[in-house]
Design an enzyme around this catalytic site. Structure first.
Site, short mmCIF file in Angstrom:
data_model
loop_
_atom_site.label_atom_id
_atom_site.label_comp_id
_atom_site.label_asym_id
_atom_site.label_seq_id
_atom_site.Cartn_x
_atom_site.Cartn_y
_atom_site.Cartn_z
N LYS A 283 -18.55 10.60 -10.35
CA LYS A 283 -17.94 11.28 -9.20
C LYS A 283 -17.94 10.41 -7.95
CE LYS A 283 -20.50 14.97 -9.17
NZ LYS A 283 -21.32 14.64 -10.36
N ARG B 138 -21.61 23.53 -4.51
CA ARG B 138 -22.50 23.30 -5.66
C ARG B 138 -22.73 24.59 -6.45
NH1 ARG B 138 -25.54 18.69 -6.67
NH2 ARG B 138 -25.27 17.69 -4.66
N ARG C 24 -29.95 3.32 -17.40
CA ARG C 24 -29.96 2.55 -16.15
C ARG C 24 -31.33 1.95 -15.88
NH1 ARG C 24 -26.46 6.53 -12.39
NH2 ARG C 24 -28.46 7.59 -12.20
N ARG D 92 -36.12 4.55 -13.14
CA ARG D 92 -36.53 5.54 -12.15
C ARG D 92 -36.87 6.86 -12.83
NH1 ARG D 92 -32.03 5.96 -7.61
NH2 ARG D 92 -31.29 7.35 -9.25
N ARG E 190 -31.45 18.14 -15.22
CA ARG E 190 -30.36 18.12 -14.23
C ARG E 190 -29.08 18.71 -14.82
NH1 ARG E 190 -30.09 12.03 -12.47
NH2 ARG E 190 -28.31 12.75 -11.24
#
Length: 217
Positions: free
Chosen positions: A13, A88, A127, A161, A172
């Site tokens: 996004k 949201r 990542r 992370r 999430r």
């Protein structure tokens, strides 16, 4: 043109929002950026947000809506904007409709970036971030460092992370499905949603998004 961009975490996004906003000559309005800007500038809303976040709380909808309303009222957003991360949930979507209606406006299009859930997990969980400079990022599959665990740019240690760990990503996604995904149906009932297959190179996704907008193609 007033556009809402939605999609799960890891759908791209932020990347698409920046590209589309530039092509359409409208501001890219990100709630994350708004929070950071208000906190750094010490605005009254920013002070409220900092206090809430410092205590580990969630920012109430009314504060998020107030920040977004203030940004949308700026002169550069007079002819349109692209919203990223807002609304949201259904409450924020209804509040946004009310805000725009006061000025005689409405949302023109909702772009839903569609990415399979397992691809989202693969993108985020793969990542790796440099400890010396967090802007240096790599990926175990898509952008491997020349030396495993070492940043190509500065030689810093690469690490995963906490919010990139698979279990965190799946939490999430669960929150996205429960809270944010319903706004797609809300806007679909208004005939505003275009679903954009986003499992493609960035320029191709941008092209698909632009073609899906009203009066374009």
């Amino acid at each position: 043109m007033r556009i809402v961009l939605v999609g799960p975490p890891g759908a791209g996004k932020g990347t698409q929002a920046a590209l589309l906003a530039e092509r359409l000559a409208v501001p890219h309005i990100s709630t994350g950026d708004l929070f950071r800007a208000n906190i750094s500038q010490g605005t009254p809303l920013g002070k409220q947000v900092r206090s809430i976040l410092d205590e580990g709380g969630l920012v109430p909808d009314e504060i998020t809506v107030a920040m977004a309303a203030d940004r949308m009222a700026q002169p550069d957003a007079e002819d349109g904007f692209l919203l990223d991360g807002f609304p949201r949930n259904i409450g924020q979507a209804k509040a946004l409709d009310g805000l725009l209606a006061e000025g005689g406006h409405k949302i023109d299009a909702v772009l839903d970036l569609e990415v399979p859930e397992e691809e989202v997990v693969r993108r985020i969980a793969g990542r790796r971030t440099c400890r010396k400079d967090s802007s240096h990022t790599f990926h175990l599959e898509y952008r491997k460092p020349r030396v495993e665990g070492v940043c190509d740019v500065c030689g810093g240690e690469l690490y995963q992370r906490e919010d990139d760990r698979e279990e965190t990503v799946r939490k999430r996604l669960a929150i996205y499905h429960a809270e944010t995904e319903p706004i797609i149906d809300y806007y679909r009932e208004q005939g505003l949603v275009s679903t954009i297959p986003a499992l493609a190179p960035v320029p191709e996704v941008t092209r698909r998004a632009l073609e899906a907008l009203p009066h374009r193609g």
